[in-house]
Design an enzyme around this catalytic site. Structure first.
Site: not given
Ligand code: ATP
Ligand code: MG
Length: 501
Positions: A337-338, A363-365
């Protein structure tokens, strides 16, 4: 040399290939049945995942290919399959109904209604397994998906098309975050698909009741494979739900899909694999469990404009034991997941709800999709909270703190208080910005801790009521200019007088 024309085999071959092969009909015989799995001899061309039909009406899915036979897991065991029964290939994978008619419905993993609303009206049947869109068909995540949960929207923003894992021990509020996010999509043109895997029936019923109560069922499809359903149904449910979601996405809609939860999905797949006598791997899960989840989650994306610009945002849920996020399934899901929202049992028991662990969540994006206003307001918040958590360890030792540290502690406490939120009480995006502005602009510094939340909530409604122009401007521009801040500061001074009264 012998003329080709006289070669009988090639003549026959040519005659056969000239026949139109409209229907693929390869027939086999059942040689063994047991545990909802049967071995079929003769289906030499059957492929993995193919739907097989039996003479007496039962259906099954090929989940294992052997040299001499294929293993078919049965879908509907009401008509028992018997040895020596004839099995037929269908040449397709299993399909589920998809269409507008599914909105507001509760279905099982194979698309049959579980509510009392009669037959399902659908537009198409879609295969439950499909190749995920390629890189050219996608665009980067660039629009926010508002959860209405202030701690998520500010610190771990989710973008449309993103996959964000919700992870935590039993009863830490995972489902609650999912439910609130669905409720917050009301009037926002987002279609929601909720997939319940391995729950008690009563749990799913409660969830649906809440959806109904908050008028959220109209734009939601519930796919349920509860604990009583077969392992195959529990295994198929997320794929079915994903195909229904893709139908809406391909029509240009924004779709939110929730897999509650993939730990139970993994357990169902482990059960199937063990029954199929596959060698168990780590924690007795089969070796392809990573692939099972990654090919599911890879189907979430934001489509390019030329394909309609739809999106599929996924919130998979995973359960941990003893807050251990380094177990097999959690680490798999974290790497697919992101980002993840980690719900902490200790925080939950301290009354900090939602019990989001700030340090272990990410939360990476989503940051790319966050509005300018939220970025400005929430920028320093995470660091402030991290410093606060670090200092808290010292207070426990009773050590004396300098002025600066005391200030950090006091601000941190206010921030934690501000980020608490009751379930089923989602906030408007602008309200979230206004509440966080109070913290950033030091307006909460002189307030008692127990009135911080009330003050912030009431101030947000005060701005909306008395100064709707400003409220709308922040909403439309997605920005908080210097002038807006000055205006807000004035409003706070006004409001403080009323609030005291
Ligand atoms: P399970 O592991 O059993 O699926 P879960 O992690 O999904 O549990 P929930 O069922 O969402 O957890 O919540 C557990 C309990 O915590 C529920 O009783 C719920 O009402 C309560 N709860 C969750 N979030 C909040 C909140 N923000 N404020 C108050 N109570 C909450
Ligand atoms: Mg739950």
């Amino acid at each position: 040399m012998v003329e080709k024309e006289t070669d009988i085999i090639s003549l026959l071959e040519r005659a056969l290939s000239a026949q139109p092969q409209e229907k693929l009909e390869e027939i086999g015989t059942v040689i063994k049945v047991g545990d909802d799995i049967c071995k079929v001899y003769g289906l030499t061309k059957a492929v993995y995942g193919e739907l097989i039909e039996f003479e007496r009406g039962c259906q099954g899915i090929v989940l294992d290919l052997d040299e001499d036979y294929v293993s078919v897991v049965l879908l509907d065991t009401q008509v028992p399959v018997e040895e020596q029964e004839v099995a037929r290939r269908t040449g397709t994978v299993f399909k589920v109904p998809a269409g507008e008619g599914l909105l507001g419905r509760i279905i099982n993993a194979v698309g049959k209604p579980l509510d009392a609303l009669g037959e399902i009206k659908y537009d198409v049947s879609l295969p439950i397994e499909r190749l995920a869109p390629g890189i050219v068909q996608r665009t980067p995540v660039n629009q926010p998906l508002q959860t209405g949960i202030i701690v998520v929207d500010s610190l771990f923003p989710i973008g449309k098309g993103q996959r964000e894992l919700i992870i935590g021990n039993r009863s830490t509020g995972k489902t609650s975050i999912a439910l609130d996010t669905i409720i917050n999509q009301k009037n926002k043109d987002v279609i929601c698909i909720y997939i319940a895997i391995g729950h008690k029936q009563s749990g799913t019923a409660k969830f649906i009741y809440q959806l109904e109560k908050y008028d959220a069922l109209d734009y939601t499809v519930v796919v349920s494979a509860d604990a009583k359903d077969s392992a195959l149904n529990q295994f198929l449910a997320p794929y079915s739900g994903c195909s229904i979601a893709e139908y809406f996405m391909n029509k240009g809609n924004d779709v939110l899909i929730i897999y509650d939860d993939l730990s139970k999905h993994a357990i169902a797949y482990r059960e199937l694999s063990l029954l199929l006598r596959r060698p168990p791997g780590r924690e007795a899960y089969p070796g392809d469990i990573f692939y099972i989840h990654s090919r599911l989650l890879e189907r979430s994306c934001k489509l390019s404009d030329s394909l309609g610009g739809g999106s599929l945002t996924a919130l998979p849920i995973a359960q941990t034991q003893g807050d251990d996020i380094s177990a097999y399934i959690p680490t798999n899901l974290i790497s697919i997941t992101d980002g993840q929202i980690f719900l902490d049992t200790n925080l939950f028991n301290q009354g900090i709800r939602p019990a989001v662990n700030i340090g272990l969540s990410v939360s990476r994006v989503g940051g790319a999709a966050q509005t300018k206003a939220m970025k400005k307001i929430a920028g320093a918040l995470k660091l402030e909270l991290a410093q606060y958590n670090e200092l808290q360890a010292f207070i426990q030792f009773g050590s004396e703190l300098d002025k600066e540290s005391q200030k950090t502690i006091s601000r941190g406490k206010k921030a934690v208080e501000l980020l608490k939120q009751d379930e089923r009480k989602t906030y408007d995006y602008v309200d979230e910005i206004i509440m966080l502005f109070l913290l950033k602009a030091n307006h909460l510094d002189n307030l008692n801790l127990d009135i911080v939340k009330e003050f912030a909530e009431q101030f947000a409604s005060y701005v909306k009521e008395t100064n709707s122009k400003l409220h709308n401007r922040i909403d439309e521009s997605g920005d908080l200019t210097k002038d807006d801040e000055i205006e807000l500061n004035e409003l706070v001074s006004e409001f403080k007088i009323i609030f005291k009264k």
